[in-house]
Design an enzyme around this catalytic site. Structure first.
Site, short mmCIF file in Angstrom:
data_model
loop_
_atom_site.label_atom_id
_atom_site.label_comp_id
_atom_site.label_asym_id
_atom_site.label_seq_id
_atom_site.Cartn_x
_atom_site.Cartn_y
_atom_site.Cartn_z
N SER A 72 0.79 -1.23 0.00
CA SER A 72 0.00 0.00 0.00
C SER A 72 0.83 1.28 0.00
CB SER A 72 -0.95 0.02 1.20
OG SER A 72 -0.22 -0.04 2.42
N GLY A 73 2.14 1.18 0.14
CA GLY A 73 2.98 2.37 0.12
C GLY A 73 3.40 2.74 -1.28
N TYR A 74 4.26 3.74 -1.39
CA TYR A 74 4.71 4.18 -2.71
C TYR A 74 5.50 3.09 -3.43
CZ TYR A 74 3.41 8.97 -1.42
OH TYR A 74 2.72 10.10 -1.05
N THR A 75 6.40 2.43 -2.72
CA THR A 75 7.18 1.38 -3.36
C THR A 75 6.30 0.19 -3.73
OG1 THR A 75 9.17 2.04 -2.15
CG2 THR A 75 9.17 -0.15 -3.13
N CYS B 248 17.97 3.41 -1.75
CA CYS B 248 18.07 4.33 -2.89
C CYS B 248 19.33 5.19 -2.82
CB CYS B 248 16.83 5.19 -3.01
SG CYS B 248 16.44 6.18 -1.55
#
Length: 357
Positions: free
Chosen positions: A16-19, A157
């Site tokens: 459910s997160g960005y990643t 990252c």
């Protein structure tokens, strides 16, 4: 190794997160993947579009579920573990014991020495015996090892950008290993989908703010991998900066040459030779857009690499620009997935960046 043309049943733990959203976006069009299980504690029972509206029309009928190890083992062959740090170390061993292949996007298995977790994460690692079984998921270094891996620990990252900028110079003995300073500027999506005082929009917009300047955790990965390449301990100073962009990370590594005769041509030859056959590395040099800029990799798995040489003082700036959610997270994980299963490395990732972005 998976036979080309076969479809792998895949689960995403933490979707459910960005990643997680980026993983689902990539896997939606991957020719060799069927997504069969996606977890979210907060959104269990709800469709993906409840949190990822850009996925409308994809994954019809598939909803978020709670973490159920037995159900995941039954429905999946490979799982992407995309959980907060400290959670994967409780789940990943259970998946491995049941025969699943695992790509872990957390920091729980990136470091090889268990004492480094006490130093950088202030916690005793609960499963130190698994650290040497995880392959560090940077294909530009470990492609051949990833091919036979069942367990990949995907890099952070900031460390991905720093390493891509530095690897050719370190491998070729081009620079003084006693003087490496890395500046990384990164967009707000690095902080995740949950806002905090320092990350929600009114506080983050228009900033140029250093953080964790005394020693960011990702530097542990950079030092670990550069030391292995160099065959001796390498120490790196790394300072990340929060900037107002949503996506992107730009690493600038300030280095000094070990050879007084080093010049721009030498650097060019080293980088062109090292990265010539890398499918997601593009060298930016001698064009109107002379240096790498994250703006021109947004939405893609590309890393743009470049350099500037100040021969007067024997110094160089080595640059790498990535999308922190792609080459810095989800895209790189899928790249490793492809290598693990014998697929074309570019499957699901072979598209150009967005412009304008």
């Amino acid at each position: 190794m998976t036979v080309a043309g076969m479809v792998v049943r895949v689960g995403v733990v933490g979707g459910s997160g960005y990643t997680g959203g980026e993983l689902l976006r990539i896997l939606a069009v991957h020719p060799n993947v069927e997504v069969t299980y996606v977890t979210s504690r907060e959104y269990a029972g709800k469709p993906f579009t409840a949190i990822h509206p850009h996925l409308r029309g994809f994954y019809k009928g598939l909803k978020f579920s709670n973490v159920d190890v037995e159900a995941i083992v039954e429905k999946c062959e490979t799982v992407f573990v995309n959980t907060p740090h400290g959670v994967s170390s409780t789940l990943t061993p259970r998946f491995l014991e049941r025969g699943l292949r695992v790509l872990d996007l957390s920091a729980d298995f990136r470091l090889r020495n268990p004492t480094d977790y006490e130093k950088w994460y202030e916690t005793k690692h609960p499963r130190p015996e698994l650290l040497d079984k995880a392959v560090y998921g940077l294909p530009e270094i470990y492609r051949e090892t990833i091919k036979n891996a069942r367990f990949v620990a995907c890099p952070g990252c900031n460390s991905t950008a720093a390493l891509i900028a530095l690897v050719p110079a370190v491998e070729n003995g081009l620079i003084d290993l006693e003087k490496i300073v890395v500046d990384v500027k990164v967009g707000s999506s690095e902080a995740g989908i949950k806002p905090s005082l320092g990350t929600h929009h009114p506080e983050r917009a228009n900033v140029m703010r250093p953080y964790e300047a005394e020693g960011h955790r990702h530097v542990a990965e950079v030092e670990q991998e550069l030391s292995l390449l160099a065959g001796k301990p390498v120490r790196v100073a790394l300072v990340p900066h929060a900037v107002g962009a949503v996506r992107g990370a730009l690493a600038t590594a300030h280095v000094w040459f070990s050879n007084q005769d080093a010049d721009e041509n030498m650097v060019w030859k080293v980088y062109a030779s090292r990265y010539a056959r890398e499918p997601f590395i593009r060298i930016v040099h001698g064009t109107p857009f002379r240096y790498p800029d994250p703006k021109y990799v947004v939405g893609s798995n590309f890393a743009d690499v470049g350099f500037a040489v100040e021969k007067r003082i024997g110094r160089a700036a080595l640059f790498a620009a990535i999308d922190n959610l792609m080459k810095g997270a989800a895209g790189q994980a899928v790249q490793c997935f492809n290598i693990m299963h014998g697929f074309d490395e570019r499957d699901g990732l072979n598209y150009p960046p967005l412009r304008p972005a």
